[in-house]
Scaffold this active site. Structure first.
Site, short mmCIF file in Angstrom:
data_model
loop_
_atom_site.label_atom_id
_atom_site.label_comp_id
_atom_site.label_asym_id
_atom_site.label_seq_id
_atom_site.Cartn_x
_atom_site.Cartn_y
_atom_site.Cartn_z
N SER A 169 10.24 -4.69 4.13
CA SER A 169 11.34 -4.42 3.20
C SER A 169 11.09 -3.06 2.58
O SER A 169 9.93 -2.60 2.53
CB SER A 169 11.36 -5.48 2.10
N TYR A 182 7.91 -11.37 -4.39
CA TYR A 182 8.48 -10.82 -3.15
C TYR A 182 7.89 -9.44 -2.86
O TYR A 182 7.45 -9.16 -1.73
CB TYR A 182 10.01 -10.75 -3.29
#
Ligand code: BGC
Length: 284
Positions: A169, A182
């Site tokens: 990401s 995350y």
């Protein structure tokens, strides 16, 4: 004495870029029943690979993806497994190898978010995200590498012994308040990927990441479903559109193919410029 290679013995003919780029290869896509994973599974199938569509929940969606892939004339099967569970991961690889014979490409894609203000984040929220997003990638990569090393290079199939693509990401580098579990998991994926790439390169195993920005998938509906949210999101995206799963899938096919031979240890950011500090376009 160790042989010293002074030239590339594996020059890739340009015709490898034609359709059929992944012909004869066997791919596993974790979380292949939705979002980015689904698009990758379908794209790998279109490029000629046989595909295992892993899913945890959502069997119907996995079967739909399998049907879409087999319509393109290659094989596909759905296998249920929790990527954070060692026994289930090992059973999934066993089944894949029994049905397809081997694995050439692993797309380590399964991931989730459990967002919370930092001080309210529970240990369960922390553990679930780290277990699925980081430990899950470790467990699947380890099984894939065991098979890559057992089998080695089969030159008619690929010039490398195996390829792993970690779905990371932009948040492997962009800190993300309200999502520390995350961001920590993706920061971990970055060095998991690079350390594996370093260790496994001599075995001709390539390990890379794709680092998507905001892609239109079920994980982030809050960021694009209303016009207000979408226009807020665009302040972070210089390219002025949300990403689509296919934007990532095209790159996955390339990175998995011999077109990308010599690429290892790289994070490929596909984010419409999200990592370009858009706030500095004016000012600073
Ligand atoms: C997250 C999305 C988010 C995007 C950009 C992704 O990794 O899963 O929720 O929209 O990063 O911030």
């Amino acid at each position: 004495m160790k042989e010293i290679i002074t030239y590339s013995p594996d020059r890739i003919p340009v015709d490898k870029s034609l359709p059929g780029l992944l012909k004869g290869q066997k791919a596993l896509v974790t979380g292949g029943n939705s979002g980015i994973g689904k698009a990758c599974a379908i794209a790998l199938g279109r490029a000629g690979a046989d595909v295992v569509v892993n899913y945890f929940r959502g069997e119907d969606a996995a079967i739909e993806v399998v049907e879409t892939i087999t319509a393109a004339g290659v094989r596909a099967i759905a296998i249920q497994a929790d990527v954070s569970n060692e026994a289930q991961v090992q059973a999934m690889f066993k089944q894949m190898i029994a049905e397809f014979g081997t694995i050439d490409i692993l797309i380590n894609n399964a991931g989730l978010q459990k967002d919370s203000r930092f001080e309210d984040m529970t240990l369960d929220q922390w553990n679930l995200v780290i277990n699925v997003n980081l430990t899950g990638q470790f467990l699947c990569a380890r099984e894939a590498v065991r098979e890559f090393k057992r089998r080695g290079v089969v030159k008619d199939i690929s010039v490398s012994a195996g390829k792993i693509i970690c779905m990371s990401s932009v948040h492997e580098v962009i800190p993300w308040g309200g999502h520390v579990n995350y961001a920590a998991s993706k920061g971990g994926v970055m060095l998991l990927m690079k350390s594996m790439a370093q260790e496994l390169a001599p075995a001709r195993i390539r390990v890379n990441s794709i680092s998507p920005g905001a892609i239109r998938t079920p994980i982030n509906t809050d960021a694009w479903q209303t016009p207000e949210a979408y226009s807020d999101l665009m302040t972070l995206v210089p390219y002025q559109r949300i990403g689509e799963p296919e934007d990532i899938a095209r790159a996955a096919v390339f990175v998995a193919s011999d077109m990308a031979d010599y690429m290892t240890g790289t994070s490929l950011f596909i984010d419409g410029g999200m990592t370009l500090y858009p706030g500095f376009a004016s000012g600073g």
